[in-house]
Scaffold this motif. Sequence first.
Motif, short mmCIF file in Angstrom:
data_model
loop_
_atom_site.label_atom_id
_atom_site.label_comp_id
_atom_site.label_asym_id
_atom_site.label_seq_id
_atom_site.Cartn_x
_atom_site.Cartn_y
_atom_site.Cartn_z
N CYS A 29 10.69 9.67 10.00
CA CYS A 29 10.08 8.41 10.48
C CYS A 29 8.92 7.96 9.60
CB CYS A 29 9.62 8.56 11.92
SG CYS A 29 8.43 9.88 12.20
N PHE A 30 8.43 8.82 8.69
CA PHE A 30 7.34 8.45 7.81
C PHE A 30 7.81 8.10 6.39
CE2 PHE A 30 4.45 11.32 10.55
CZ PHE A 30 4.17 10.25 11.40
N ARG A 31 9.12 7.99 6.19
CA ARG A 31 9.63 7.59 4.89
C ARG A 31 9.45 6.10 4.68
NH1 ARG A 31 15.33 10.86 5.48
NH2 ARG A 31 14.49 12.98 5.23
N LEU A 32 9.44 5.69 3.41
CA LEU A 32 9.27 4.28 3.09
C LEU A 32 10.37 3.44 3.73
CD1 LEU A 32 8.04 1.89 1.55
CD2 LEU A 32 9.36 2.61 -0.46
N SER A 33 11.61 3.90 3.67
CA SER A 33 12.72 3.13 4.24
C SER A 33 12.56 2.96 5.75
CB SER A 33 14.06 3.81 3.92
OG SER A 33 14.06 5.16 4.36
N GLU A 36 18.22 1.19 3.60
CA GLU A 36 19.54 1.79 3.70
C GLU A 36 19.77 2.48 5.04
OE1 GLU A 36 19.62 4.42 0.43
OE2 GLU A 36 19.56 2.84 -1.09
N GLU A 37 18.71 2.90 5.70
CA GLU A 37 18.87 3.65 6.94
C GLU A 37 19.28 2.72 8.08
OE1 GLU A 37 15.58 6.11 7.87
OE2 GLU A 37 15.69 7.22 5.99
N LYS A 62 -2.74 11.16 3.06
CA LYS A 62 -3.99 10.52 3.49
C LYS A 62 -3.73 9.07 3.88
CE LYS A 62 -6.26 14.23 2.18
NZ LYS A 62 -5.09 15.02 1.77
N VAL A 63 -2.94 8.36 3.07
CA VAL A 63 -2.62 6.96 3.38
C VAL A 63 -1.76 6.88 4.64
CG1 VAL A 63 -1.38 4.90 2.57
CG2 VAL A 63 -2.90 6.15 1.02
N ASN A 64 -0.91 7.88 4.84
CA ASN A 64 -0.06 7.87 6.02
C ASN A 64 -0.86 8.01 7.31
OD1 ASN A 64 2.74 7.86 7.13
ND2 ASN A 64 2.09 9.85 7.92
N ILE A 65 -2.03 8.65 7.25
CA ILE A 65 -2.90 8.69 8.42
C ILE A 65 -3.18 7.27 8.88
CG2 ILE A 65 -5.21 9.28 9.29
CD1 ILE A 65 -5.23 11.62 7.30
N ALA A 66 -3.47 6.39 7.91
CA ALA A 66 -3.79 5.00 8.23
C ALA A 66 -2.58 4.24 8.74
CB ALA A 66 -4.37 4.32 6.99
N ILE A 67 -1.47 4.33 8.02
CA ILE A 67 -0.29 3.55 8.38
C ILE A 67 0.28 3.98 9.73
CG2 ILE A 67 2.06 2.94 7.72
CD1 ILE A 67 -0.05 1.66 5.95
N LEU A 94 0.83 -1.20 0.00
CA LEU A 94 0.00 0.00 0.00
C LEU A 94 0.87 1.26 0.00
CD1 LEU A 94 -2.75 1.42 0.26
CD2 LEU A 94 -2.54 1.16 2.75
N ILE A 95 1.89 1.28 0.84
CA ILE A 95 2.78 2.44 0.91
C ILE A 95 3.51 2.65 -0.42
CG2 ILE A 95 4.79 3.43 2.07
CD1 ILE A 95 3.99 1.69 4.53
#
Length: 379
Positions: A365-369, A223-224, A306-311, A179-180
């Motif tokens: 902290c909200f990045r994909l990695s 990578e992080e 909007k999707v990040n609200i959920a995740i 989803l992300i």
Amino acid sequence: MRLRYPSYYNNFHCLGTQCKDNCCIGWEIDIDEQTLEKYRNIKGWMGKRLRCAIAEHDSAHFILDEEKRCPFLNQDNLCDIILSIGEENLCTICAEHPRFNNWFGNLKETGIGLCCEEAVHLLFLSDEPIAFIEEETVDIEEADKIDKEVFSILDYARNAAFDIVQNRELDIIRRMVLLITFTQDLQKMLDAEDWAGAVGIVDIFRDRENYDEVFSALSQLQEESTDFLTLAKEIIGVYQSMEVLDERWKMLLIETEDRMEANIAENIFPSVLSKNDLAIFIEHLLVYFLFRYYLMAYYDGDVAAKVNIAISCVILLCILQCFLCQSKEEEVLTWGDLVKMYAKEIEYSEENLKSLQEAYWTEPCFRLSAYLKIFTFTG
């Protein structure tokens, strides 16, 4: 007018005095102009009582008592307005709450907000995937004009997001990772106003045969070096920086952070999310958020936030559940309790919703990695 709503919607009924919480306590209840005019003209004792209990400066609202109770909530926790002059004389907020409505041209979507314990109960009542019902209805309001091409792409994309989240052939971590990833790829096309490219991204993620290739590519992205504890604390920190509506929520976040420092030894997500009953719970929660917020991106173009609200909600609730429910001596907070508290603090504060969406673009902290690190995703 087309009306779309979740399949459980019509099963909602207020619990009244049986409710452990109460939506007439702790909230400033605004009064719409039409109802306010009606209250100004009601005669007799009830009319006088209404007018004495309303503050009209700024926006009209009921004046709460010292215990933050609505002045018309009686000792039996019933509404004196309903009892005295009928439910038809409630202001719009009281009549609709906890329902929400979103309008897109001739489409109206309506659902039930999770600040209400009965709404939470209904959302998680069945293990079956949540479905949506669409029907024709009569609405006297004139529909606003929308760009049908852009809206149809977003509607198509959200259906793909539903399909990803409800694909039980995959574990819930892989569904959230998909989803992300899908959302980030789609956002790039939306930013460029490449509508054909956006449809192409949706088509890729609707085809489940492409999933292995997507997962293989993602396995190279971690990578992080930031550890799980640091990322989890950063996410809690984002929520701690927001407006506090209930001091209990603030204390939950502080206590959770303290316990994490003392007790965490490793990433708890793989073990927590491997539980099948929790996977269904999270699935339903993700579907709720996608339904409520995804299409609102039509107005600002920001699907990713909007999707990040959920995740971010799922991650936060998992952290809270793990570290607040370890002691048998304490009152146990269920997932439903935490969802309701979250909804009250975030969904019912425009300021907090805005802050959370802005944080998606500024907080590492909200990045994909970072999410891949939290989920311990290895492909």
